[in-house]
Design a protein around this motif. Structure first.
Motif, mmCIF file in Angstrom:
data_model
loop_
_atom_site.group_PDB
_atom_site.id
_atom_site.type_symbol
_atom_site.label_atom_id
_atom_site.label_comp_id
_atom_site.label_asym_id
_atom_site.label_seq_id
_atom_site.Cartn_x
_atom_site.Cartn_y
_atom_site.Cartn_z
ATOM 1 N N VAL A 36 0.831 -6.257 -9.567
ATOM 2 C CA VAL A 36 -0.093 -5.942 -10.626
ATOM 3 C C VAL A 36 -1.130 -5.104 -9.937
ATOM 4 O O VAL A 36 -1.720 -5.151 -8.506
ATOM 5 N N GLN A 37 -1.434 -3.998 -10.564
ATOM 6 C CA GLN A 37 -2.336 -2.913 -9.994
ATOM 7 C C GLN A 37 -3.798 -3.509 -10.260
ATOM 8 O O GLN A 37 -4.422 -3.812 -11.374
ATOM 9 N N VAL A 38 -4.530 -3.423 -9.126
ATOM 10 C CA VAL A 38 -5.912 -4.055 -9.046
ATOM 11 C C VAL A 38 -7.003 -3.092 -8.873
ATOM 12 O O VAL A 38 -8.095 -3.220 -9.016
ATOM 13 N N SER A 39 -6.436 -1.579 -8.601
ATOM 14 C CA SER A 39 -7.800 -0.427 -8.540
ATOM 15 C C SER A 39 -7.218 0.521 -9.614
ATOM 16 O O SER A 39 -6.243 0.247 -10.340
ATOM 17 N N SER A 40 -8.201 1.393 -9.645
ATOM 18 C CA SER A 40 -8.098 2.157 -10.893
ATOM 19 C C SER A 40 -6.937 3.360 -10.443
ATOM 20 O O SER A 40 -6.565 3.384 -9.590
ATOM 21 N N SER A 41 -6.320 3.886 -11.535
ATOM 22 C CA SER A 41 -5.320 4.840 -11.443
ATOM 23 C C SER A 41 -5.387 6.171 -10.595
ATOM 24 O O SER A 41 -4.660 6.838 -9.973
ATOM 25 N N ASP A 42 -6.812 6.472 -10.591
ATOM 26 C CA ASP A 42 -7.369 7.462 -9.640
ATOM 27 C C ASP A 42 -7.289 7.155 -8.243
ATOM 28 O O ASP A 42 -7.348 8.174 -7.505
ATOM 29 N N CYS A 67 -2.158 -2.374 -5.352
ATOM 30 C CA CYS A 67 -1.509 -3.388 -6.041
ATOM 31 C C CYS A 67 -1.347 -4.667 -5.371
ATOM 32 O O CYS A 67 -1.092 -4.704 -4.065
ATOM 33 N N LYS A 68 -1.220 -5.867 -6.149
ATOM 34 C CA LYS A 68 -1.071 -7.187 -5.579
ATOM 35 C C LYS A 68 0.120 -7.900 -6.160
ATOM 36 O O LYS A 68 0.179 -7.750 -7.329
ATOM 37 N N LEU A 69 0.680 -8.843 -5.358
ATOM 38 C CA LEU A 69 1.692 -9.682 -5.792
ATOM 39 C C LEU A 69 1.022 -10.909 -6.250
ATOM 40 O O LEU A 69 0.154 -11.584 -5.738
ATOM 41 N N MET A 70 1.254 -11.315 -7.574
ATOM 42 C CA MET A 70 0.669 -12.623 -8.037
ATOM 43 C C MET A 70 1.543 -12.741 -9.266
ATOM 44 O O MET A 70 2.256 -12.251 -9.918
ATOM 45 N N ASP A 71 1.130 -14.411 -9.807
ATOM 46 C CA ASP A 71 1.890 -14.603 -11.211
ATOM 47 C C ASP A 71 0.759 -14.324 -12.128
ATOM 48 O O ASP A 71 -0.052 -15.038 -12.566
#
Length: 176
Positions: free
Chosen positions: A50-56, A62-66
């Motif tokens: 899951v991407q947790v920061s902006s695409s810029d 990115c973080k690994l999570m359910d």
């Protein structure tokens, strides 16, 4: 006009960056890795990337999570906070300028119960016919209510004459 875009968090194959900063499910930084390596790690752990920061951002974090479990807990937290929030309600008690002492005491008890339940209370004195000429009687009545409830309530709106009604709003005193 185009419909508003939904705020979608990129997950797994939706991430466009070639390199990213990977954070595992425990919150530890794994460093900068390629997208393919990160997807392989996610598949092996049976988790989502899951991407947790902006695409810029450079590099994208990115973080690994359910992700399904994350959405469920987020939705549950929102609904529980709505459930716990107490809404203040505006209650109303109506007097007449010639209200007798017995009726006054009964209505005063009712106002006290509203205030103790943390509700705002609108107190109105309604005038009929030529009673409006003696509006000072209604003002005296509202001042008496204000004095009797000074320990538990504060005046939010001072007495004001609106048409054939004299209105005042009381709210509970905030406890520290």
């Amino acid at each position: 006009m185009a419909p508003p875009k939904k705020n979608i968090t990129p997950i797994n194959e939706m991430i466009k960056s070639s390199e990213l900063m990977l954070i595992n499910e425990d919150g530890e930084k794994k460093g900068i890795v390629s997208i393919n390596d990160a997807l392989n790690v996610a598949r092996e752990a049976k988790l989502d990337l899951v991407q947790v920061s902006s695409s810029d951002a450079n590099p994208v974090v990115c973080k690994l999570m359910d992700y399904g479990k994350h959405l469920f807990s987020k939705k549950k937290n929102v609904s529980s906070s709505k459930f716990k929030a107490k809404k203040t309600v505006l209650k109303e008690i109506k007097f007449r300028p010639s209200t007798d002492i017995g009726d006054y005491n009964i209505k005063l008890k009712k106002i006290k119960s509203f205030i103790n339940d943390k509700n705002k209370t609108k107190i109105s004195v309604r005038f009929r016919g030529r009673e409006i000429l003696n509006s000072n009687l209604g003002l005296d009545l509202l001042n008496r209510v204000k004095d009797d409830l000074s320990e538990i309530a504060q005046v939010e709106q001072e007495p004001s004459l609106e048409g054939r009604q004299l209105l005042m709003v009381l709210s509970p005193i905030k406890q520290k």
